[in-house]
Design a protein around this motif. Structure first.
Motif, PDB file in Angstrom:
ATOM      1  N   GLN A  84       0.812  -1.213   0.000  1.00  0.00           N
ATOM      2  CA  GLN A  84       0.000   0.000   0.000  1.00  0.00           C
ATOM      3  C   GLN A  84       0.850   1.270   0.000  1.00  0.00           C
ATOM      4  O   GLN A  84       0.323   2.365  -0.186  1.00  0.00           O
ATOM      5  CB  GLN A  84      -0.962  -0.027   1.183  1.00  0.00           C
ATOM      6  N   PHE A  85       2.157   1.104   0.213  1.00  0.00           N
ATOM      7  CA  PHE A  85       3.067   2.244   0.153  1.00  0.00           C
ATOM      8  C   PHE A  85       3.957   2.181  -1.088  1.00  0.00           C
ATOM      9  O   PHE A  85       5.000   2.821  -1.146  1.00  0.00           O
ATOM     10  CB  PHE A  85       3.930   2.297   1.418  1.00  0.00           C
ATOM     11  N   LEU A  86       3.515   1.406  -2.084  1.00  0.00           N
ATOM     12  CA  LEU A  86       4.255   1.250  -3.333  1.00  0.00           C
ATOM     13  C   LEU A  86       3.335   1.497  -4.516  1.00  0.00           C
ATOM     14  O   LEU A  86       2.123   1.334  -4.415  1.00  0.00           O
ATOM     15  CB  LEU A  86       4.826  -0.170  -3.437  1.00  0.00           C
ATOM     16  N   GLN A  87       3.922   1.887  -5.636  1.00  0.00           N
ATOM     17  CA  GLN A  87       3.171   1.963  -6.882  1.00  0.00           C
ATOM     18  C   GLN A  87       3.853   1.084  -7.936  1.00  0.00           C
ATOM     19  O   GLN A  87       5.078   0.920  -7.924  1.00  0.00           O
ATOM     20  CB  GLN A  87       3.065   3.399  -7.374  1.00  0.00           C
ATOM     21  N   GLN A  88       3.060   0.520  -8.798  1.00  0.00           N
ATOM     22  CA  GLN A  88       3.569  -0.436  -9.770  1.00  0.00           C
ATOM     23  C   GLN A  88       3.728   0.228 -11.136  1.00  0.00           C
ATOM     24  O   GLN A  88       2.863   0.972 -11.585  1.00  0.00           O
ATOM     25  CB  GLN A  88       2.623  -1.628  -9.870  1.00  0.00           C
ATOM     26  N   LYS A  89       4.842  -0.064 -11.758  1.00  0.00           N
ATOM     27  CA  LYS A  89       5.147   0.487 -13.072  1.00  0.00           C
ATOM     28  C   LYS A  89       5.401  -0.659 -14.047  1.00  0.00           C
ATOM     29  O   LYS A  89       6.127  -1.615 -13.723  1.00  0.00           O
ATOM     30  CB  LYS A  89       6.391   1.369 -12.983  1.00  0.00           C
ATOM     31  N   ALA A  90       4.802  -0.572 -15.224  1.00  0.00           N
ATOM     32  CA  ALA A  90       5.059  -1.557 -16.274  1.00  0.00           C
ATOM     33  C   ALA A  90       6.083  -0.990 -17.259  1.00  0.00           C
ATOM     34  O   ALA A  90       6.001   0.177 -17.645  1.00  0.00           O
ATOM     35  CB  ALA A  90       3.764  -1.902 -17.007  1.00  0.00           C
ATOM     36  N   VAL A  91       7.044  -1.816 -17.653  1.00  0.00           N
ATOM     37  CA  VAL A  91       8.097  -1.413 -18.596  1.00  0.00           C
ATOM     38  C   VAL A  91       8.049  -2.343 -19.807  1.00  0.00           C
ATOM     39  O   VAL A  91       8.074  -3.568 -19.654  1.00  0.00           O
ATOM     40  CB  VAL A  91       9.491  -1.478 -17.941  1.00  0.00           C
ATOM     41  N   TRP A  92       7.948  -1.754 -21.003  1.00  0.00           N
ATOM     42  CA  TRP A  92       7.956  -2.526 -22.253  1.00  0.00           C
ATOM     43  C   TRP A  92       9.231  -2.200 -23.023  1.00  0.00           C
ATOM     44  O   TRP A  92       9.577  -1.030 -23.207  1.00  0.00           O
ATOM     45  CB  TRP A  92       6.756  -2.155 -23.119  1.00  0.00           C
ATOM     46  N   ILE A  93       9.916  -3.223 -23.500  1.00  0.00           N
ATOM     47  CA  ILE A  93      11.150  -3.050 -24.278  1.00  0.00           C
ATOM     48  C   ILE A  93      10.995  -3.784 -25.606  1.00  0.00           C
ATOM     49  O   ILE A  93      10.745  -4.989 -25.646  1.00  0.00           O
ATOM     50  CB  ILE A  93      12.375  -3.588 -23.515  1.00  0.00           C
ATOM     51  N   ASP A  94      11.138  -3.012 -26.683  1.00  0.00           N
ATOM     52  CA  ASP A  94      11.024  -3.584 -28.022  1.00  0.00           C
ATOM     53  C   ASP A  94      12.403  -4.110 -28.430  1.00  0.00           C
ATOM     54  O   ASP A  94      13.360  -3.348 -28.574  1.00  0.00           O
ATOM     55  CB  ASP A  94      10.547  -2.507 -28.996  1.00  0.00           C
ATOM     56  N   MET A  95      12.526  -5.404 -28.597  1.00  0.00           N
ATOM     57  CA  MET A  95      13.798  -6.020 -28.964  1.00  0.00           C
ATOM     58  C   MET A  95      13.848  -6.397 -30.449  1.00  0.00           C
ATOM     59  O   MET A  95      14.797  -7.021 -30.904  1.00  0.00           O
ATOM     60  CB  MET A  95      14.029  -7.270 -28.113  1.00  0.00           C
ATOM     61  N   GLY A  96      12.816  -6.010 -31.184  1.00  0.00           N
ATOM     62  CA  GLY A  96      12.772  -6.332 -32.608  1.00  0.00           C
ATOM     63  C   GLY A  96      13.553  -5.323 -33.433  1.00  0.00           C
ATOM     64  O   GLY A  96      14.018  -4.283 -32.946  1.00  0.00           O
ATOM     65  N   SER A  97      13.677  -5.583 -34.716  1.00  0.00           N
ATOM     66  CA  SER A  97      14.457  -4.728 -35.616  1.00  0.00           C
ATOM     67  C   SER A  97      13.588  -3.714 -36.360  1.00  0.00           C
ATOM     68  O   SER A  97      14.093  -2.749 -36.924  1.00  0.00           O
ATOM     69  CB  SER A  97      15.215  -5.587 -36.634  1.00  0.00           C
ATOM     70  N   GLY A 148      10.828  -1.834 -35.102  1.00  0.00           N
ATOM     71  CA  GLY A 148      10.334  -0.679 -34.375  1.00  0.00           C
ATOM     72  C   GLY A 148       8.829  -0.552 -34.476  1.00  0.00           C
ATOM     73  O   GLY A 148       8.158  -1.365 -35.122  1.00  0.00           O
ATOM     74  N   PRO A 149       8.253   0.492 -33.869  1.00  0.00           N
ATOM     75  CA  PRO A 149       6.788   0.629 -33.838  1.00  0.00           C
ATOM     76  C   PRO A 149       6.252   1.123 -35.174  1.00  0.00           C
ATOM     77  O   PRO A 149       6.902   1.877 -35.886  1.00  0.00           O
ATOM     78  CB  PRO A 149       6.584   1.690 -32.744  1.00  0.00           C
ATOM     79  N   PRO A 150       5.022   0.717 -35.509  1.00  0.00           N
ATOM     80  CA  PRO A 150       4.386   1.222 -36.744  1.00  0.00           C
ATOM     81  C   PRO A 150       3.890   2.643 -36.512  1.00  0.00           C
ATOM     82  O   PRO A 150       3.518   3.015 -35.409  1.00  0.00           O
ATOM     83  CB  PRO A 150       3.230   0.252 -36.949  1.00  0.00           C
TER      84      PRO A 150
END
Length: 488
Positions: free
Chosen positions: A465-478, A480-482
Motif C-alpha cells: 500500500q506504500f508502493l506503486q507499480q510500473k510496467a516497462v515494455w522493451i522492443d527487442m525487434g528490428s 520498431g513501432p508502426p
C-alpha cells in the motif's frame, strides 16, 4: 516538533497544554504547529525522498536502519512505556509489554525491505519484453490516534520506510509527548535528515494542512469515523492512496459449548482492558441463552474485583480514559442506555474516591436487556461499557454480530471446530479471534469491513500500500513501432 532531524518550536511560538488523565490536569506543554510548520516538514520529507542519501540507498540498507531502530527501541522500551502511560493513561503493565513487543514490527518490515520484487511478464509479442517495477510513493502522512500512539505509529512508519518512502507523523494533540523520546531514537539510528518528521498540533490545523499538502502522496490514518470521512473526501479529490483504520462495535460470541472460564477472561479483557479504548473492544457480548447467566455471573465477578487506580501502579487493572472529552462522551452513552431501558448490572457512572476524584475514570459498566436497535448496540462508545445480548441459534448469533455499520473484529468462543470455521467465514469483520481476544502481530493484516475503514495495516499487504507499480515494455525487434497505429 521534529523536522529535518532537528527538534524545533512552532513558527508561531505557540504552545498548548497536554493533560495527565489520571490526575485531570496539565503536566506538559507541546508546540502548537500550523500550516507553515506542516509545509516545512513536508518539504523536508520531499527533499529527503529525492536525495540520493535515501533514494539511492539499497533496500538492504534500509532494512539495516530499521533493525537498528528496533534494537534502540528494545533498549528504551521501559522509558517509552512510562512516557505513554503518563500521557494517555493506559496501564503501565500493558504498555511495558506493548513497547517490548513493538520492535518486532520494525524487524518484520526490515526483513521485507529487500523482498520488494517486480516480475517479468509473459508477453504475447515475441519481440517485446515486459516487466514490472515497484516504487515508493513519496511523502506519506501518518496520522496517529491517542490510544496507542507509538505502536500505531509503528504500523504505518515501518512499512512506509521499508518501501522507501519518507514520512511526516502527526500525533494526536492529546498524546504528543511520547513521540519525542521515540524520535531521538530515530535520529540515533542514522536515518538521513528529513526521512522521518513529526508536527504536533490540532487536527483542524496540522492534520488538515498535511492531508491537503500537494507534496503528500499518501495518507495513513487511524482514528474516528468523522475524521476518516473528512480525510477520505480530501484524498479522493486529490487521487492519492489512503488507508483508514476507523471504529468498531465488535461482538464477542459465546456458544453453549464454550469454556466459560476462558470466555469470561476474554470478555473482560476485550472490553475493560485499556478502559475500553481500543478500536477492537469487544463491546457487545452475544451469548447463548442457555449459559448466559453463568457467563455474565463470571464476568461480573471478575469485573467487580478489578482494581481501579493509578495506571503507573503495576497492580492497577483499570485506569482512566485518556481525555476529558471522551469521559463526557462515555457518560452520555451510559445515561442514554439507562433511558432506553437497558438494565445496569455493574457500574453505570464515574469512578470516585482516591485518585479517581480528580482523574477521568469510568466504572466498568455492564448492561443487560440490550435491544439491537439501541444506540448502545449500534454506536462505538470507546469506553469500558459492555452490552449483553442473547441468542438461541447460530444463525441468530451471526445476524446479531453482523447487525452493525462496523466490521473491525469479532470473537468466537466454542469447542466446535466446524462451527468456528463457519463463523470465521460468515462474520463481516477484518479480524476473527477464536477462543481468544485482542491479540495481534506484524505478520497479520489488520483493518475493517464497512465503516471500520479501508486498507490493511500489518502483514505483507501493508507494504504494497506504500508502493506503486510500473510496467516497462522493451522492443527487442528490428522493425520498431508502426506509425499511426498501436502495436498489438
Amino acid at each position: 516538533m521534529f523536522i529535518d532531524n532537528r527538534f524545533t518550536d512552532a513558527i508561531s511560538g505557540r504552545w498548548f497544554p497536554t493533560d495527565d488523565p489520571a490526575r485531570g490536569k496539565p503536566w506538559a506543554e507541546v508546540a502548537a504547529g500550523g500550516a507553515d510548520d506542516v509545509d516545512r516538514a513536508v518539504v523536508s520529507a520531499h527533499r529527503a525522498f529525492v536525495d540520493p542519501a535515501w533514494s539511492r540507498m539499497s533496500a538492504s540498507d534500509r532494512g539495516v536502519l530499521l533493525n537498528r531502530l528496533a534494537d534502540l527501541i528494545a533498549g528504551k522500551s521501559a522509558a517509552l512505556a512510562e512516557a505513554e502511560t503518563r500521557d494517555n493513561g493506559k496501564l503501565l503493565a500493558e504498555m511495558r509489554g506493548q513497547m517490548a513487543y513493538m520492535p518486532r514490527w520494525y524487524r518484520y518490515y526490515a526483513g521485507l525491505a529487500d523482498k520488494i520484487e517486480g516480475s517479468v511478464l509473459p508477453s504475447d509479442k515475441p519481440d517485446m519484453m515486459a516487466y514490472t517495477r515497484l516504487e515508493p510513493l513519496g511523502v506519506v502522512a501518518a496520522i496517529v490516534p491517542w490510544n496507542s500512539p507509538l505502536l500505531l505509529t509503528a504500523w504505518k512508519l515501518a512499512p512506509a520506510l521499508a518501501a522507501g518512502n519518507t514520512v511526516v507523523i502527526k500525533p494526536s494533540e492529546f498524546t504528543s509527548t511520547s513521540i519525542t523520546p521515540f524520535l531521538e531514537l530515530v535520529r540515533e539510528a542514522g536515518f538521513p535528515p528529513g526521512v522521518v518528521n513529526a508536527v504536533t498540533g490540532t487536527g483542524a490545523e496540522v492534520g488538515a494542512a498535511l492531508v491537503e499538502h500537494p507534496l503528500v502522496r499518501a495518507v495513513a490514518f487511524t482514528g474516528g469515523e468523522a475524521a476518516g470521512m473528512a480525510i477520505g473526501a480530501v484524498t479522493g479529490r486529490r487521487f492519492i492512496p489512503t488507508t483508514l483504520e476507523l471504529g468498531g462495535k465488535s461482538a464477542n460470541i459465546v456458544f453453549e459449548d464454550a469454556d466459560v472460564h476462558r470466555a469470561a477472561n476474554g470478555i473482560v479483557g476485550g472490553i475493560f482492558a485499556a478502559s475500553g479504548q481500543t478500536c477492537v473492544a469487544g463491546s457487545r457480548l452475544v451469548v447463548h441463552r442457555s449459559i448466559a447467566a453463568e457467563v455474565v455471573d463470571r464476568v461480573l465477578m471478575i469485573a467487580k474485583a478489578a482494581r481501579i487506580g493509578d495506571p503507573m501502579d503495576l497492580s492497577t487493572q483499570v485506569g482512566p480514559v485518556t481525555t476529558e472529552q471522551q469521559l463526557g462522551k462515555i457518560l452520555r452513552h451510559i445515561d442514554d442506555a439507562k433511558r432506553a431501558g437497558a438494565e445496569v448490572l455493574l457500574g453505570g457512572g464515574r469512578a470516585v474516591g482516591g485518585i479517581c476524584e480528580d482523574g477521568w475514570f469510568v466504572q466498568p459498566t455492564i448492561f443487560a436487556g440490550v435491544d439491537p436497535g439501541m444506540r448502545l448496540a449500534r454506536e462505538e462508545v470507546f469506553g469500558p461499557v459492555l452490552a449483553v445480548m442473547l441468542f438461541d441459534t447460530e444463525e441468530e448469533a451471526l445476524s446479531l454480530a453482523n447487525a452493525t455499520d462496523y466490521g473491525l473484529a469479532a470473537g468466537v468462543w466454542t469447542r466446535d471446530l466446524n462451527r468456528a470455521h463457519r463463523m470465521a467465514g460468515a462474520l463481516q469483520a477484518g479480524s476473527i479471534w477464536v477462543n481468544t481476544y485482542r491479540t495481534s502481530g506484524p505478520m497479520a493484516p489488520f483493518g475493517g469491513y464497512k465503516k471500520s475503514g479501508i486498507g490493511r495495516e500489518g502483514g505483507q499487504l501493508a507494504i504494497q500500500q506504500f508502493l506503486q507499480q510500473k510496467a516497462v515494455w522493451i522492443d527487442m525487434g528490428s522493425e520498431g513501432p508502426p506509425p499511426f497505429v498501436m502495436k498489438l
